[in-house]
Design an enzyme around this catalytic site. Sequence first.
Site, short mmCIF file in Angstrom:
data_model
loop_
_atom_site.label_atom_id
_atom_site.label_comp_id
_atom_site.label_asym_id
_atom_site.label_seq_id
_atom_site.Cartn_x
_atom_site.Cartn_y
_atom_site.Cartn_z
N HIS A 1 2.47 3.31 -9.01
CA HIS A 1 2.39 1.85 -9.19
C HIS A 1 3.60 1.34 -9.96
O HIS A 1 4.15 0.29 -9.65
CB HIS A 1 1.10 1.47 -9.92
CG HIS A 1 -0.15 1.84 -9.15
ND1 HIS A 1 -0.33 1.46 -7.84
CD2 HIS A 1 -1.24 2.56 -9.50
CE1 HIS A 1 -1.51 1.93 -7.42
NE2 HIS A 1 -2.07 2.60 -8.41
N ASP B 1 0.83 -1.21 0.00
CA ASP B 1 0.00 0.00 0.00
C ASP B 1 0.86 1.27 0.00
O ASP B 1 1.95 1.28 0.58
CB ASP B 1 -0.91 -0.02 1.24
CG ASP B 1 -2.05 0.96 1.11
OD1 ASP B 1 -2.32 1.44 -0.01
OD2 ASP B 1 -2.69 1.26 2.14
N LEU C 1 12.10 -19.72 -4.55
CA LEU C 1 10.96 -18.97 -4.02
C LEU C 1 9.73 -19.11 -4.92
O LEU C 1 9.85 -18.97 -6.15
CB LEU C 1 11.34 -17.49 -3.91
CG LEU C 1 10.22 -16.54 -3.49
CD1 LEU C 1 10.01 -16.58 -1.98
CD2 LEU C 1 10.52 -15.11 -3.93
#
Length: 245
Positions: A42, A25, A136
């Site tokens: 973004h 956020d 990962l």
Amino acid sequence: MFQQKKPEQALRVEEVPSHIAIIMDGNGRWAEKRGMSRSEGHKKGIETIVQVVESASEASVEQLTLYAFSTENWKRPKSEVETILRLPVEFLKTYLPRLMAENVRLHVIGDIRPLPVYTRQALKYAIDRTKNNDGLQLNFALNYGSRNEMVEAVKELYREVQEGKLSLSELNEEHLSKHLYTSGLEDPDLLIRTGGEKRLSNFLLWQLAYTEFWFSDVLWPDFSNQDFASALEDFGKRKRRYGAV
Ligand code: FPP
């Protein structure tokens, strides 16, 4: 980052969260503070993703789940929605070779059917390319909403009961878990939310039942390796009791 730490400061493997979920956020505010468009925020957020993926890999985190687009985010201005939904394409165009080099496997949770075809194609290609990597696992939550996920799971279970495949008395938590987008994933050990808000915003409501939370005021584009290391360090000090004493 962990290589720079003195051995006595490094986290022991058993203290490293296996699965970290992040609510990224603050992109909009980061951009607005600089007189830029929210979309620029973004785009900047992508750089933090790259850095966090690398840090998580180095720390031997097994799963990293990033909340990239919620079912509620469609309410944003069309141009912002378009930017966010193009970001996976840009991200993968630039960074897929790096994900491959880092042995990262890509996975998506959420209902991707309503996403634009270019987003779905880029994801499908990258998921396929990375499918044999065993480092990962990077889970992008796209068009993800936890309540909707649970309603859909309940509908599927109802169908199974109706068809006689499952009896109501047998129905348990595991059955429901298996019908969620996160089927097969462990529940997150640590949830990080940046940007100062302290809420879950319809993210992994079922899966976060026993997760440790770590909130930061830092806006996502400014979230650094050091901030990530602090979250992990704090996690290492937590005592998890899962309801026991
Ligand atoms: C929340 O910040 C952020 C989002 C809704 C989008 C996050 C998306 C990315 C960082 C990129 C996703 C890219 C890939 C590759 C999956 P906000 O806009 O709510 O910020 P604000 O609270 O400051 O307004």
